[in-house]
Design an enzyme around this catalytic site. Structure first.
Site, PDB file in Angstrom:
ATOM      1  N   CYS A  74       0.842  -1.187   0.000  1.00  0.00           N
ATOM      2  CA  CYS A  74       0.000   0.000   0.000  1.00  0.00           C
ATOM      3  C   CYS A  74       0.885   1.248   0.000  1.00  0.00           C
ATOM      4  O   CYS A  74       1.763   1.392   0.847  1.00  0.00           O
ATOM      5  CB  CYS A  74      -0.897  -0.014   1.235  1.00  0.00           C
ATOM      6  SG  CYS A  74      -1.863   1.487   1.395  1.00  0.00           S
ATOM      7  N   CYS A  99       0.163   3.093   3.623  1.00  0.00           N
ATOM      8  CA  CYS A  99       0.535   2.581   4.953  1.00  0.00           C
ATOM      9  C   CYS A  99       1.582   1.463   4.891  1.00  0.00           C
ATOM     10  O   CYS A  99       2.058   1.003   5.918  1.00  0.00           O
ATOM     11  CB  CYS A  99      -0.706   2.110   5.705  1.00  0.00           C
ATOM     12  SG  CYS A  99      -1.389   0.573   5.067  1.00  0.00           S
ATOM     13  N   CYS A 110      -6.328  -2.440   0.337  1.00  0.00           N
ATOM     14  CA  CYS A 110      -5.421  -2.538   1.467  1.00  0.00           C
ATOM     15  C   CYS A 110      -6.218  -2.915   2.710  1.00  0.00           C
ATOM     16  O   CYS A 110      -7.090  -2.163   3.136  1.00  0.00           O
ATOM     17  CB  CYS A 110      -4.697  -1.210   1.703  1.00  0.00           C
ATOM     18  SG  CYS A 110      -3.717  -1.227   3.218  1.00  0.00           S
ATOM     19  N   CYS A 132      -5.448   0.054   5.788  1.00  0.00           N
ATOM     20  CA  CYS A 132      -5.937   1.432   5.823  1.00  0.00           C
ATOM     21  C   CYS A 132      -7.158   1.653   4.934  1.00  0.00           C
ATOM     22  O   CYS A 132      -7.755   2.726   4.935  1.00  0.00           O
ATOM     23  CB  CYS A 132      -4.829   2.417   5.454  1.00  0.00           C
ATOM     24  SG  CYS A 132      -4.444   2.475   3.694  1.00  0.00           S
ATOM     25  N   ASP A 157      21.824  -0.755 -18.325  1.00  0.00           N
ATOM     26  CA  ASP A 157      21.890  -2.011 -17.580  1.00  0.00           C
ATOM     27  C   ASP A 157      20.928  -3.006 -18.227  1.00  0.00           C
ATOM     28  O   ASP A 157      19.720  -2.839 -18.141  1.00  0.00           O
ATOM     29  CB  ASP A 157      21.482  -1.739 -16.125  1.00  0.00           C
ATOM     30  CG  ASP A 157      21.510  -2.993 -15.273  1.00  0.00           C
ATOM     31  OD1 ASP A 157      21.898  -4.058 -15.787  1.00  0.00           O
ATOM     32  OD2 ASP A 157      21.139  -2.898 -14.093  1.00  0.00           O
TER      33      ASP A 157
END
Lengths: 250, 463
Positions: free
Chosen positions: B210, B213, B232, B235, B363
């Site tokens: 999340c 949170c 979530c 929260c 990369d």
């Protein structure tokens, strides 16, 4: 010699959490190169909170993650420290890359001056630098008495300084541990630490085979390995060595 | 005076680039002009009559912006568009210079700008867009941006600094949906549940936690990667209700379709491109078009006749052989590109061109996050795989460790030979995947041997 009866246990720590920069390729390379030779391997994925006894493992891979993920992993590893220390002293083969490498040391000092304790298993420390050290790297590593050129890609803000501990290799091109002293990574017993992504093992089969041999030897098994066709790996390595060191030095 | 000089210099450079046939000149004129007049963008933007829309995010920027441009053009309006993925500040400036008169005057209703994520803060501060579309966030070329978390934070902070902006956000991506917390008015778009949703996500997942949170998110289902119906448990942050939603989704081999539901009606949408991600692009463009006040039925018509930009699942024909060309730039897009192999006539010959210039990502380790292991399950469908580009050898190593037999892997450093090889191989169809800077050379060579398919044929009728 067929060795299907052998079963090497590969421990992949936090595969979901630490999957930056393709580092899972290190586990793939170890596993494939065992299986191509008929050596049995079992991969044990260990997530946050799972139970694991490192002493029973043959190869442990520890990768890096973003800052948040790294914090979660550090908290989880602290409670496993004693078990990991014993396994390392007993000769467990470990490959720790980038964030995983930093975590094994004494501490990490962040840009705002906070000291984040490490697992304090190996004698080195890391400090945050002002800039990131990014780019292709060539390192000379001594494997079973022979000098081998290893390639990879580094991307780290931390500058690592070694105490009484050997480096993984000597920088031929790139920054290495701190961009100053020409060292790259760290080595202690059968623990190999490096900043090199790429990933390291598939690009450098000599190193991978060395780790497999060490794992077999620790189990008291014959450690000679059947040679494999590494033409593709050699060609890829040559392209990068020629670019970094110039023609003729590859 | 400085404006005149900058525009003049830019125009001369553009002309020179074309005259000398040195590339396509989609950035250099802007680079020169900005050196002369660093605030040139603000000068242009002031002249745009109705407003500026910016499109950012990891995947689908070019397609979404081009779809929107098509809808705006079909509505009889004029727009400045930075096409062809030239999405840095220099590319945006070049688009304005090309559209401007010699005296630096612009006559257009809209500016429709796709913007690179890392460039977004700087570009947004200069351009002050009226609407911002955010498509999705996936891991992309890490050495250029640093980690994904930082990219998202950069865009969030840049949005927070804007005033009077409408956000058009992907409801299914938690990393995007969270941007509504910047306090701006937001329109959400997304896909409804459909037959192909998955209970698990196999891709490397970025939005696992999340954004508010830090608790692990739970999902009813996934569309792909971290896109899905998330929530979530700690929260309460969850997938927002989508005002523009695709229902009854079908994503087939040659086309995709859905019913578009929006405030005030529905439209049937048929796209000449495969894949869920193209539906997402169309939904994003449609939601942006609604905000601009375009007619929904007409927008659906524009989308149905939309042709993809170079290398976005473009179809060619080499003699009888169908050939697909696709840009790949990150693991999520690459996985989608590989899945397209399932829709081609087997056996398929594949070409992968991997470069490692700045625009590709220096990369190349990201190819290890691509699920090439899926090739093991479709081995009998695949004939040969040609690896080329600056890091073609690296690609060959990746395939070897994915379990592709060595006999199927051909490493050919010379791009011309590699493209000819894949076209001449014995398979029934060919698929060419190239990273950003490899795309243009591959396309140039391909065009010598194959014809571009223009009309999206074989689309089902809507009636």
């Amino acid at each position: 010699m067929p060795r299907e009866s052998v079963l090497l246990k590969v421990c992949h720590l936090y595969p979901d959490l630490l999957n930056l920069y393709g580092d899972r390729g290190n586990v793939m390379a170890f596993v494939r190169r065992c299986r191509w030779r008929g050596i049995g391997v079992e991969v044990v994925a260990v997530d946050l909170g799972d139970e694991v006894d490192f002493r029973e493992m043959d190869f442990l891979f520890l990768g890096g993650g973003s800052d948040r993920e790294q914090g979660l992993m550090a908290r989880d590893l602290v409670r496993r420290r004693e078990c990991l220390r014993e396994a390392i002293e007993d000769g467990l083969v470990v490959l720790a890359i980038c964030g995983g490498y930093q975590l094994l040391g004494r501490y990490y000092r962040s840009a705002d001056g906070r000291t984040i304790p490490g697992l304090d298993l190996l004698d080195f420390y890391t400090e945050a630098g002002a800039s990131r050290l990014i780019g292709n790297v060539a390192v000379e590593v001594v494997i079973e008495g022979e000098r081998v050129k290893v390639t990879g890609f580094e991307n780290h803000a931390g500058r690592t300084y070694l105490g009484r501990i050997a480096p993984f290799g000597r920088v031929l091109a790139g920054h290495g541990n701190n961009g100053r002293d020409g060292t790259e990574g760290a080595r202690y017993k059968n623990v190999f630490c490096s900043y090199l992504h790429g990933p390291l093992l598939p690009k450098n089969p000599r190193l991978t085979d060395h780790l497999i041999s060490l794992a077999l030897r620790r189990r008291g098994l014959p450690a000679e390995l059947t040679p494999l066709d590494d033409g593709l790996e050699a060609a890829a390595s040559e392209v990068m060595l020629r670019r970094l060191l110039g023609p003729g030095k590859a | 005076m400085r404006v005149l000089l900058a525009v003049l210099a830019g125009k001369i450079v553009a002309w020179l680039v074309r005259f000398l046939k040195r590339g396509r000149g989609s950035s250099l004129p802007g680079l020169v002009a900005l050196k002369i007049h660093p605030r040139l963008l603000s000068h242009f933007v002031r002249q745009v009559r109705r407003g500026v829309v910016m499109v950012t995010g990891t995947n689908g920027k070019t397609t979404t912006n081009n779809m929107l441009a098509r809808m705006v053009a079909d509505a009889g309006l004029r727009a400045v568009v930075n096409a062809e993925g030239a999405n840095l500040v220099t590319g945006i400036a070049t688009a304005f210079i090309r559209a401007a008169s010699w005296r630096g005057r612009i006559f257009c209703d809209y500016a429709l700008l796709e913007v690179d994520e890392a460039t977004f803060p700087r570009a947004a501060a200069q351009v002050r867009p009226g609407a911002v579309v955010v498509t999705n966030f996936f891991r992309d070329q890490l050495d250029r941006y640093g980690e994904l978390d930082r990219t998202v934070a950069l865009i969030r902070d840049a949005l927070a600094d804007l005033e009077n902006v409408r956000l058009i956000l992907n409801a299914d991506d938690p990393l995007v949906a969270q941007l509504a917390a910047t306090g701006h008015a937001a329109t959400f778009y997304g896909l409804g549940r459909h037959a192909e949703v998955s209970p698990t996500s196999t891709a490397a997942r970025e939005g696992r936690f999340c954004p508010f949170c830090g608790h692990a998110l739970t999902y009813d289902y996934y569309h792909y990667s971290q896109l899905g119906n998330f929530r979530c448990p700690s929260c309460g942050f969850s997938r927002p209700r989508a005002q523009v939603e695709g229902e009854g989704v079908f994503a087939g081999a040659r086309y995709s379709r859905c019913r578009l539901r929006y405030p005030g009606g529905t439209q049937e949408l048929v796209l000449g491109q495969p894949g869920l991600y193209n539906l997402y692009n169309a939904l994003a463009a449609f939601a942006a078009g609604l905000f601009l006040g375009l007619d929904p039925a007409r927008m659906a018509g524009s989308l149905s006749s939309y042709l993809p930009a170079t290398g976005r699942m473009e179809r060619f024909r080499c003699g009888e052989k169908p050939v697909l060309l696709n840009l790949v730039k990150n693991p999520t897009g690459f996985n989608e590109g590989l899945r397209a192999l399932l829709h081609l006539d087997p056996p398929v010959d594949l070409l992968i061109a991997l470069n490692d210039n700045d625009a590709d990502g220096r990369d190349v380790s990201w190819i290890w996050d691509v699920d090439f292991e899926m090739l093991e399950g479709m081995q009998e469908r695949i004939n040969l795989i040609f690896c080329t580009g600056q890091r073609g050898e690296e690609m060959a190593v990746r395939l070897k460790y994915a379990g592709v037999p060595l006999g199927k892997i051909v490493t050919e450093g010379r791009m011309e030979e590699a493209v000819r090889g894949v076209l001449r191989a014995s398979g029934s169809s060919a698929c060419l995947l190239a990273t950003y800077t490899a795309l243009w050379p591959v396309e140039r060579i391909l065009c010598r041997y194959a014809q571009r398919e223009r009309a999206p044929e074989g689309l089902p009728s809507l009636s």
